[in-house]
Motif scaffolding. Structure first.
Motif, PDB file in Angstrom:
ATOM      1  N   ASP A 145       0.852  -1.189   0.000  1.00 37.66           N
ATOM      2  CA  ASP A 145       0.000   0.000   0.000  1.00 37.66           C
ATOM      3  C   ASP A 145       0.890   1.242   0.000  1.00 37.66           C
ATOM      4  OD1 ASP A 145      -1.852   1.997   0.348  1.00 37.66           O
ATOM      5  OD2 ASP A 145      -2.848   1.078   2.067  1.00 37.66           O
ATOM      6  N   MET A 146       0.769   2.066  -1.043  1.00 43.35           N
ATOM      7  CA  MET A 146       1.609   3.255  -1.140  1.00 43.35           C
ATOM      8  C   MET A 146       1.307   4.272  -0.054  1.00 43.35           C
ATOM      9  SD  MET A 146       1.491   3.775  -5.303  1.00 43.35           S
ATOM     10  CE  MET A 146       2.402   5.328  -5.206  1.00 43.35           C
ATOM     11  N   GLU A 152       5.768   6.394   3.991  1.00 40.80           N
ATOM     12  CA  GLU A 152       6.236   7.767   4.150  1.00 40.80           C
ATOM     13  C   GLU A 152       5.714   8.676   3.040  1.00 40.80           C
ATOM     14  OE1 GLU A 152      10.461   7.286   4.204  1.00 40.80           O
ATOM     15  OE2 GLU A 152      10.522   6.882   6.366  1.00 40.80           O
ATOM     16  N   ASN A 153       4.851   8.141   2.164  1.00 36.34           N
ATOM     17  CA  ASN A 153       4.306   8.929   1.056  1.00 36.34           C
ATOM     18  C   ASN A 153       3.178   9.833   1.531  1.00 36.34           C
ATOM     19  OD1 ASN A 153       5.988   7.711  -0.918  1.00 36.34           O
ATOM     20  ND2 ASN A 153       4.628   5.934  -0.961  1.00 36.34           N
ATOM     21  N   ASN A 154       3.177  11.067   1.054  1.00 36.10           N
ATOM     22  CA  ASN A 154       2.107  12.013   1.356  1.00 36.10           C
ATOM     23  C   ASN A 154       1.065  11.996   0.240  1.00 36.10           C
ATOM     24  OD1 ASN A 154       3.385  12.940   3.738  1.00 36.10           O
ATOM     25  ND2 ASN A 154       4.670  14.338   2.547  1.00 36.10           N
ATOM     26  N   ASP A 183       6.496  18.537  -1.063  1.00 34.35           N
ATOM     27  CA  ASP A 183       7.324  17.358  -0.848  1.00 34.35           C
ATOM     28  C   ASP A 183       6.402  16.179  -0.556  1.00 34.35           C
ATOM     29  OD1 ASP A 183       9.218  15.477  -0.238  1.00 34.35           O
ATOM     30  OD2 ASP A 183       9.917  16.441   1.601  1.00 34.35           O
ATOM     31  N   LEU A 184       6.497  15.130  -1.375  1.00 35.94           N
ATOM     32  CA  LEU A 184       5.591  13.995  -1.261  1.00 35.94           C
ATOM     33  C   LEU A 184       6.139  12.874  -0.388  1.00 35.94           C
ATOM     34  CD1 LEU A 184       4.340  13.825  -4.963  1.00 35.94           C
ATOM     35  CD2 LEU A 184       3.267  14.930  -2.991  1.00 35.94           C
ATOM     36  N   ASN A 185       7.206  13.147   0.349  1.00 34.09           N
ATOM     37  CA  ASN A 185       7.774  12.148   1.261  1.00 34.09           C
ATOM     38  C   ASN A 185       7.987  12.802   2.617  1.00 34.09           C
ATOM     39  OD1 ASN A 185       9.820  10.317   2.598  1.00 34.09           O
ATOM     40  ND2 ASN A 185       9.582   9.245   0.647  1.00 34.09           N
ATOM     41  N   SER A 186       7.537  12.140   3.670  1.00 30.97           N
ATOM     42  CA  SER A 186       7.619  12.692   5.023  1.00 30.97           C
ATOM     43  C   SER A 186       8.986  12.499   5.673  1.00 30.97           C
ATOM     44  CB  SER A 186       6.536  12.064   5.913  1.00 30.97           C
ATOM     45  OG  SER A 186       6.707  10.661   5.998  1.00 30.97           O
ATOM     46  N   ASN A 187       9.864  11.705   5.044  1.00 28.66           N
ATOM     47  CA  ASN A 187      11.209  11.501   5.575  1.00 28.66           C
ATOM     48  C   ASN A 187      12.047  12.760   5.333  1.00 28.66           C
ATOM     49  OD1 ASN A 187      14.013  10.697   5.867  1.00 28.66           O
ATOM     50  ND2 ASN A 187      13.322   8.572   5.746  1.00 28.66           N
TER      51      ASN A 187
END
Length: 205
Positions: A145-146, A152-154, A183-187
């Motif tokens: 699941d993305m 970590e995907n937004n 930014d599509l990544n929460s990292n």
């Protein structure tokens, strides 16, 4: 999307591939990678002309992105072959300001620019692995699941879009480019953004 002296409702379909570019920073080193997905969209726009030749278009569209990859790892007595299918469904809300240039009584060309708000409602990667050991094969499948709890995907993105449209009578041909601002990544060490062109056809009621 063409600016008019009155409100117009239109329906659209088109092709909109997307590239997700990620920059991964570890210490003083930054590596960049990208992933390309094919995409199609369909939806409607409502354009309101608030001044001569000026208008603002807003609406709702669904977008379907997909990609298929294959990979293999061959050793002396063992081989593993992967087939990876990625699918993604998004809802877009465009808000596009436009200015039209009349070309006679039935045609016009328009320039448009503005933000598009996007929400990913579904994202999945399906991996099929076929392993062969000394001529004997077995297959396993797994889904990722993305946007799951461990992802970590937004889901939310805002893109800046711009382009041109040609309209003849009730038919429209348009194209442009969009690039994501979020930014599509929460990292904190990974920055991921989207970009891509789009072309489409429309019908105005």
């Amino acid at each position: 999307l063409a600016g008019t002296a009155k409100a117009q409702l239109g329906v659209n379909i088109g092709y909109a591939p997307v590239t997700y570019t990620s920059k991964v920073t570890v210490g003083n080193t930054t590596n960049t990678s990208s992933s390309d997905l094919n995409g199609f969209f369909a939806g409607f726009t409502y354009n309101y002309g608030f001044a001569k030749n000026f208008g603002v278009a807003f609406g709702l569209q669904g977008r379907f992105n997909f990609k298929t990859q294959t990979g293999s790892n061959d050793l002396i007595v063992v081989s593993a072959n992967d087939k990876i299918k990625t699918t993604q469904i998004l809802l877009d809300v465009p808000l596009l300001f436009n200015y039209s240039f009349p070309l006679g009584s039935s045609a016009k060309i328009s320039a448009f620019v503005g933000p598009t708000f996007s929400l990913a409602v579904y994202g999945n990667t399906h991996v099929t692995t076929t392993t062969t050991v000394l001529g004997s094969s077995s297959t396993s499948e797994k889904d990722y699941d993305m946007y799951g709890d461990d992802s970590e995907n937004n889901r939310f993105d805002i893109a800046a879009a711009f382009g041109l449209q040609f309209q003849y009578d009730v038919f429209r041909l348009f194209g442009g480019y969009r690039f994501g601002l979020m930014d599509l990544n929460s990292n904190d060490n990974i920055k991921t953004k989207s970009a891509g062109f789009f072309v489409g056809l429309g019908y105005t009621f």
